[in-house]
Design a protein around this motif. Structure first.
Motif, PDB file in Angstrom:
ATOM      1  N   SER A  59       0.827  -1.202   0.000  1.00 30.18           N
ATOM      2  CA  SER A  59       0.000   0.000   0.000  1.00 30.18           C
ATOM      3  C   SER A  59       0.865   1.258   0.000  1.00 30.18           C
ATOM      4  O   SER A  59       1.860   1.342   0.726  1.00 30.18           O
ATOM      5  CB  SER A  59      -0.917  -0.006   1.226  1.00 30.18           C
ATOM      6  OG  SER A  59      -1.616   1.213   1.323  1.00 30.18           O
ATOM      7  N   LYS A  60       0.492   2.247  -0.787  1.00 24.90           N
ATOM      8  CA  LYS A  60       1.220   3.506  -0.821  1.00 24.90           C
ATOM      9  C   LYS A  60       1.104   4.249   0.504  1.00 24.90           C
ATOM     10  O   LYS A  60       2.027   4.947   0.930  1.00 24.90           O
ATOM     11  CB  LYS A  60       0.701   4.383  -1.960  1.00 24.90           C
ATOM     12  CG  LYS A  60       1.110   3.916  -3.350  1.00 24.90           C
ATOM     13  CD  LYS A  60       0.651   4.896  -4.405  1.00 24.90           C
ATOM     14  CE  LYS A  60       1.109   4.472  -5.793  1.00 24.90           C
ATOM     15  NZ  LYS A  60       0.667   5.424  -6.851  1.00 24.90           N
ATOM     16  N   ASN A  61      -0.024   4.100   1.177  1.00 24.68           N
ATOM     17  CA  ASN A  61      -0.262   4.811   2.426  1.00 24.68           C
ATOM     18  C   ASN A  61       0.140   3.997   3.652  1.00 24.68           C
ATOM     19  O   ASN A  61       0.015   4.475   4.782  1.00 24.68           O
ATOM     20  CB  ASN A  61      -1.736   5.190   2.539  1.00 24.68           C
ATOM     21  CG  ASN A  61      -2.181   6.103   1.410  1.00 24.68           C
ATOM     22  OD1 ASN A  61      -1.415   6.946   0.952  1.00 24.68           O
ATOM     23  ND2 ASN A  61      -3.416   5.925   0.954  1.00 24.68           N
ATOM     24  N   GLY A  62       0.621   2.757   3.434  1.00 24.55           N
ATOM     25  CA  GLY A  62       1.075   1.941   4.538  1.00 24.55           C
ATOM     26  C   GLY A  62      -0.023   1.346   5.398  1.00 24.55           C
ATOM     27  O   GLY A  62       0.257   0.804   6.477  1.00 24.55           O
ATOM     28  N   ASP A  63      -1.273   1.431   4.952  1.00 25.01           N
ATOM     29  CA  ASP A  63      -2.382   0.898   5.738  1.00 25.01           C
ATOM     30  C   ASP A  63      -2.932  -0.407   5.182  1.00 25.01           C
ATOM     31  O   ASP A  63      -3.963  -0.902   5.650  1.00 25.01           O
ATOM     32  CB  ASP A  63      -3.508   1.929   5.835  1.00 25.01           C
ATOM     33  CG  ASP A  63      -4.017   2.365   4.457  1.00 25.01           C
ATOM     34  OD1 ASP A  63      -3.498   1.843   3.433  1.00 25.01           O
ATOM     35  OD2 ASP A  63      -4.910   3.225   4.398  1.00 25.01           O
ATOM     36  N   TYR A  68      -2.094   1.136  -4.356  1.00 22.87           N
ATOM     37  CA  TYR A  68      -0.912   0.305  -4.170  1.00 22.87           C
ATOM     38  C   TYR A  68       0.246   0.826  -5.014  1.00 22.87           C
ATOM     39  O   TYR A  68       0.052   1.447  -6.058  1.00 22.87           O
ATOM     40  CB  TYR A  68      -1.211  -1.144  -4.551  1.00 22.87           C
ATOM     41  CG  TYR A  68      -2.277  -1.774  -3.699  1.00 22.87           C
ATOM     42  CD1 TYR A  68      -1.978  -2.312  -2.450  1.00 22.87           C
ATOM     43  CD2 TYR A  68      -3.597  -1.841  -4.133  1.00 22.87           C
ATOM     44  CE1 TYR A  68      -2.955  -2.882  -1.661  1.00 22.87           C
ATOM     45  CE2 TYR A  68      -4.587  -2.416  -3.356  1.00 22.87           C
ATOM     46  CZ  TYR A  68      -4.264  -2.930  -2.119  1.00 22.87           C
ATOM     47  OH  TYR A  68      -5.237  -3.500  -1.343  1.00 22.87           O
ATOM     48  N   LYS A  69       1.461   0.554  -4.539  1.00 26.03           N
ATOM     49  CA  LYS A  69       2.652   0.927  -5.287  1.00 26.03           C
ATOM     50  C   LYS A  69       2.750   0.144  -6.584  1.00 26.03           C
ATOM     51  O   LYS A  69       3.236   0.633  -7.589  1.00 26.03           O
ATOM     52  CB  LYS A  69       3.902   0.686  -4.436  1.00 26.03           C
ATOM     53  CG  LYS A  69       4.023   1.607  -3.227  1.00 26.03           C
ATOM     54  CD  LYS A  69       5.315   1.340  -2.467  1.00 26.03           C
ATOM     55  CE  LYS A  69       5.447   2.276  -1.281  1.00 26.03           C
ATOM     56  NZ  LYS A  69       6.689   2.009  -0.505  1.00 26.03           N
ATOM     57  N   SER A  70       2.331  -1.132  -6.528  1.00 17.67           N
ATOM     58  CA  SER A  70       2.422  -1.969  -7.725  1.00 17.67           C
ATOM     59  C   SER A  70       1.480  -3.145  -7.581  1.00 17.67           C
ATOM     60  O   SER A  70       1.185  -3.593  -6.479  1.00 17.67           O
ATOM     61  CB  SER A  70       3.860  -2.428  -7.913  1.00 17.67           C
ATOM     62  OG  SER A  70       3.968  -3.769  -8.235  1.00 17.67           O
ATOM     63  N   GLY A  71       0.970  -3.626  -8.706  1.00 18.28           N
ATOM     64  CA  GLY A  71       0.095  -4.789  -8.695  1.00 18.28           C
ATOM     65  C   GLY A  71       0.803  -6.022  -9.207  1.00 18.28           C
ATOM     66  O   GLY A  71       0.183  -6.940  -9.709  1.00 18.28           O
ATOM     67  N   TYR A  72       2.106  -6.006  -9.070  1.00 18.19           N
ATOM     68  CA  TYR A  72       2.938  -7.053  -9.657  1.00 18.19           C
ATOM     69  C   TYR A  72       3.197  -8.153  -8.628  1.00 18.19           C
ATOM     70  O   TYR A  72       3.730  -7.899  -7.558  1.00 18.19           O
ATOM     71  CB  TYR A  72       4.254  -6.406 -10.095  1.00 18.19           C
ATOM     72  CG  TYR A  72       5.218  -7.293 -10.823  1.00 18.19           C
ATOM     73  CD1 TYR A  72       6.411  -7.681 -10.234  1.00 18.19           C
ATOM     74  CD2 TYR A  72       4.957  -7.725 -12.113  1.00 18.19           C
ATOM     75  CE1 TYR A  72       7.318  -8.476 -10.918  1.00 18.19           C
ATOM     76  CE2 TYR A  72       5.850  -8.520 -12.799  1.00 18.19           C
ATOM     77  CZ  TYR A  72       7.028  -8.900 -12.196  1.00 18.19           C
ATOM     78  OH  TYR A  72       7.913  -9.694 -12.871  1.00 18.19           O
ATOM     79  N   ARG A  73       2.809  -9.396  -8.965  1.00 13.94           N
ATOM     80  CA  ARG A  73       3.065 -10.537  -8.092  1.00 13.94           C
ATOM     81  C   ARG A  73       3.824 -11.603  -8.878  1.00 13.94           C
ATOM     82  O   ARG A  73       3.417 -11.976  -9.977  1.00 13.94           O
ATOM     83  CB  ARG A  73       1.762 -11.125  -7.554  1.00 13.94           C
ATOM     84  CG  ARG A  73       1.062 -10.205  -6.563  1.00 13.94           C
ATOM     85  CD  ARG A  73      -0.241 -10.785  -6.061  1.00 13.94           C
ATOM     86  NE  ARG A  73      -0.880  -9.889  -5.105  1.00 13.94           N
ATOM     87  CZ  ARG A  73      -2.083 -10.086  -4.582  1.00 13.94           C
ATOM     88  NH1 ARG A  73      -2.782 -11.148  -4.929  1.00 13.94           N
ATOM     89  NH2 ARG A  73      -2.587  -9.225  -3.713  1.00 13.94           N
ATOM     90  N   GLU A  74       4.925 -12.067  -8.296  1.00 10.08           N
ATOM     91  CA  GLU A  74       5.787 -13.009  -9.004  1.00 10.08           C
ATOM     92  C   GLU A  74       6.337 -14.035  -8.020  1.00 10.08           C
ATOM     93  O   GLU A  74       6.908 -13.686  -6.992  1.00 10.08           O
ATOM     94  CB  GLU A  74       6.935 -12.262  -9.676  1.00 10.08           C
ATOM     95  CG  GLU A  74       7.873 -13.150 -10.465  1.00 10.08           C
ATOM     96  CD  GLU A  74       9.030 -12.357 -11.050  1.00 10.08           C
ATOM     97  OE1 GLU A  74       9.279 -12.469 -12.252  1.00 10.08           O
ATOM     98  OE2 GLU A  74       9.674 -11.611 -10.280  1.00 10.08           O
TER      99      GLU A  74
END
Length: 430
Positions: A59-63, A68-74
């Motif tokens: 999360s960009k806000n840390g909550d 979100y900073k990124s939607g990348y999952r690997e």
């Protein structure tokens, strides 16, 4: 999501090989050791999901919430499954055991990129580096009827363990399978625990509320009416969740030596009960697929329709419990009131001098989904290529590339690009 579907027709064909009023399977037993098998399956899976909107890990806000900073999952990992199946002792009642040992090794995928269901999570939120699980079952055979109790993999349309990631789910309970009559296979079982693909505990499947699976009673039958017509029915009672019924008809019409037309009808009815731990489940869903095969080519059209006060629900009864035509790589197209259509093309390159190489492409479109914000729509394009080694020391080693492009409206689900690379090597040791 059920990706690796078990075919009802395959089950019925195996049942049809039993000879009525002839020597039974137990009569032909060679012994506990003599009929033993030991197999291994090594699997490497790389999985990448790129969420195009509305989903992510950090999360960009840390909550923990959007944006979100990124939607990348690997994730990238390796698994090993050793499976031992003894024969049955000789005599009127044969006794045997089955046992397995499995484990995973994480090759890549940190806390900021995990979430594809390949690994469990540590207390600090990072993925597990290694995981392992062992189990076994005792089995008894009388004539052509087998009773098995313990840890096992199950492939019933109303209770099916999923094997779409690195390790399969494992159910604990009792299953009876009978093939006493030619062409007819009967089954009944009771399962009291189900471990997830990343949960190493005996009972790690959780529904929307605790405590997950408490008990599931199942029964089913498949019958091969003719060489080309197979039918099946099944039912389950999942304690405090729902009751479910299933029906299947599969008919193949031979047209010429290299041509055939196949029809496959599948349907479920699910009604919640007891504490309704999955919520108010009231759903009927069915699919009908027609496939035309000619030489190396197969063309498939399918329609699927869901009705009732909810969408189709599964998971606490096994992540593979969705034997429907439009349950594909990413989406199941099983929303409330959803209607979906599929077009699919398969190509087997053996006819062109490259045995073991195959391709598949399909497009599925769904609409009329009842959501809180109005009508939802979704569509998915899948492509898959696979090559299986045909000879040599690496015989049966397979390489598979799967790609899905998924899009939806009305925020029904997050738009996603899903890419998977799967390498598998099955080996018969005994």
């Amino acid at each position: 999501m059920r990706v690796m579907k078990w075919s009802m027709i395959a089950l019925a064909v195996s049942a049809g090989t039993t000879q009525f009023a002839m020597a039974s399977s137990q009569d032909e037993s060679k012994g506990f050791i003599e009929d033993s098998t030991l197999t291994s399956k090594t699997r490497m899976l790389y999985m990448n999901r790129d969420y195009r909107n509305g989903a992510g890990n950090i999360s960009k806000n840390g909550d923990g919430a959007a944006p979100y900073k990124s939607g990348y999952r690997e994730d990238w990992g390796l698994s090993e499954l050793l499976n031992y199946e003894s024969g049955f002792t000789q005599g009127t009642v044969g006794v045997g055991v089955d046992a397995f040992a499995m484990g995973t090794l994480r090759l890549d995928g940190g806390a900021g990129r995990q979430g594809n269901g390949l690994f469990g999570t540590k207390s600090d939120g990072s993925p597990e580096d290694t995981q392992s699980k062992i189990g076994g079952a005792v089995k008894f055979r009388l004539s052509d009827t087998v009773l098995k109790y313990g840890n096992q993999f199950v492939a019933s349309p109303v209770f099916s363990t999923d094997d779409s990631r690195l390790l399969p789910e494992v159910a604990t309970g009792t299953l009876i399978t009978s093939k006493e009559i030619k062409g007819l296979e009967l089954s009944a079982g009771r399962f009291t625990a189900l471990s997830s693909q990343t949960g190493m505990a005996r009972d790690s499947i959780n529904g929307p509320h605790e405590p997950g699976l408490t008990a599931a009673n199942i029964a089913g039958a498949t019958y091969q009416f003719t060489d080309n017509l197979v039918g099946g029915v099944a039912a389950s009672d999942v304690d405090e969740y729902f009751k479910k019924q299933y029906v299947n008809l599969n008919y193949t019409l031979p047209i010429a030596e290299s041509q055939a037309l196949n029809f496959d009808l599948n349907g479920y009815r699910t009604s919640s009960q007891g504490e309704e731990r999955a919520g108010n489940v009231d759903n009927k869903i069915w699919s009908l697929a027609a496939a035309y095969s000619i030489g190396a080519h197969k063309f498939t059209l399918a329609h699927q329709r869901s009705t009732g006060d909810s969408g189709y629900y599964y998971g606490v009864d096994g992540g593979g419990t969705i034997f429907l035509a439009n349950s594909v790589q990413y989406s199941d197209f099983n929303g409330k009131d959803e209607r979906s259509w599929q077009g699919r093309y398969d190509l087997n390159m053996a006819s062109y001098g490259v045995p073991g190489l195959s391709f598949m492409a399909r497009y599925v479109k769904g609409d009329n989904i009842s959501t809180d914000t109005g009508e939802g729509k979704e569509h998915e394009f899948d492509f898959e290529s696979k090559y299986v080694m045909q000879e040599g020391p690496a015989k049966d080693l397979s390489f598979r590339l799967r790609s899905a492009i998924y899009r939806s409206t009305s925020n029904y689900q997050a738009d996603t690009n899903d890419v998977r690379v799967i390498v598998e090597y099955p080996l018969n040791i005994l």
